[in-house]
Design an enzyme around this catalytic site. Sequence first.
Site, PDB file in Angstrom:
ATOM      1  N   GLU A  54      28.037  25.026  20.820  1.00 21.51           N
ATOM      2  CA  GLU A  54      27.159  24.272  19.926  1.00 21.51           C
ATOM      3  C   GLU A  54      27.055  22.810  20.365  1.00 21.51           C
ATOM      4  O   GLU A  54      25.972  22.216  20.368  1.00 21.51           O
ATOM      5  CB  GLU A  54      27.680  24.345  18.481  1.00 21.51           C
ATOM      6  CG  GLU A  54      27.732  25.757  17.928  1.00 21.51           C
ATOM      7  CD  GLU A  54      29.066  26.450  18.156  1.00 21.51           C
ATOM      8  OE1 GLU A  54      29.448  27.285  17.318  1.00 21.51           O
ATOM      9  OE2 GLU A  54      29.741  26.146  19.175  1.00 21.51           O
ATOM     10  N   GLU A 300      47.059  45.568  37.589  1.00 24.32           N
ATOM     11  CA  GLU A 300      46.965  46.072  38.964  1.00 24.32           C
ATOM     12  C   GLU A 300      48.383  46.359  39.413  1.00 24.32           C
ATOM     13  O   GLU A 300      49.097  45.477  39.897  1.00 24.32           O
ATOM     14  CB  GLU A 300      46.286  45.064  39.889  1.00 24.32           C
ATOM     15  CG  GLU A 300      44.808  44.883  39.595  1.00 24.32           C
ATOM     16  CD  GLU A 300      44.056  44.250  40.749  1.00 24.32           C
ATOM     17  OE1 GLU A 300      44.359  44.567  41.923  1.00 24.32           O
ATOM     18  OE2 GLU A 300      43.162  43.434  40.476  1.00 24.32           O
ATOM     19  N   GLY A 302      51.532  49.736  40.345  1.00 21.02           N
ATOM     20  CA  GLY A 302      51.764  51.017  40.971  1.00 21.02           C
ATOM     21  C   GLY A 302      51.801  52.150  39.964  1.00 21.02           C
ATOM     22  O   GLY A 302      51.663  51.952  38.755  1.00 21.02           O
TER      23      GLY A 302
END
Length: 372
Positions: A54, A300, A302
């Site tokens: 705004e 991210e 294993g």
Amino acid sequence: MTTTAPLMNQALGLAAQALFLSSPNPRVGCVIATPGGQVIGQGFTQQAGGPHAEVMALRDAAAAGTDVRGATAYVTLEPCAHQGRTGPCCDALITAGIAKVVASLEDPNPLVAGQGFARLRAAGVEVEVGPGAAESRELNLGFFSRMLRGTPWVRMKVAASLDGTTALANGASQWITSREARSDGHAWRARACAVLTGIGTVLADNPRLDVREVATQRQPQLVVLDSRLQTPPDAHLFVAYRACTICAGGLFDSNFPARCAALEARGATVLHLPGQDGKVDLPTMLRALAQRGTNELHVEAGHRLNGALLQAGLVDELLLYLAPKLLGPGRGMAEMAPLAALSEGIELEWRDLQRVGPDLRVLARMSGHDQF
């Protein structure tokens, strides 16, 4: 009313420009228009501590020498009503003489939660709520999750062959998917507040896990699950331009204090979050990250950490890149305990399917997880 839809769509487009920028604040866009629909100011939320949408729109109008008195502000989230690092946006709109505010949604932040609308109405400003609600909520799903659930929106990224192999049996995984897929994955990293990985990935791959393939003004912090504090102080993950949090469990030994001190000397914050068997308590970790301002958590990791998060019901969305190749036996997407019945499977809903280079990108959401 005939101008509401296109102007709110324009405001939503501006909000999308804050995708890599505004976190942990929501992604908000604002368009100020005359009663006839002429745009006289526009803007989107800047980095945390900077001006909100705004104020940016009001400044845009002022820079053009345009009077906004009697105009309508189209904003994708309720104007804030509290004093944080910036002042209340509802007061800025009132002071500027805005006659009407069209907003997509009420802000779920308890410090706002309708108070901005109430203050505007008390000042004689007409308020309309609803246009663009679904789009604005989707753009800010992580913010809504943090405010309403007390945990981040957890998105798990996986790159695999068509038969679901993420690494060969010997651990080789670079690269299963294409450069285009990796660049696209970096864009999803960039929108997150934090990237989560496990110590197994750190020790096996020594990754940086920062954003390099797309332009961004803000790097997400890195979070490492490391129960025993095995992270090497010289690991590539320590880069000067982002915060790093290492979550430790309860498996302490005589060298633990020294390892903790060495990691803190590299700038890491070590959180002790012991759970069962000395591992990190995953639900507690998510709540801790939310308290530290994490809206979207990008995983991210294993197959072991992926499996643990999935079995605990803590993953909200899968971001899956599938390469057009078959790799046979190897490591899968997630290591989970065998199921006794098909009905025990994790239900997902397809959200998007696109081709990225030679690969497929699949976005699938855990059924019901966005209902909060």
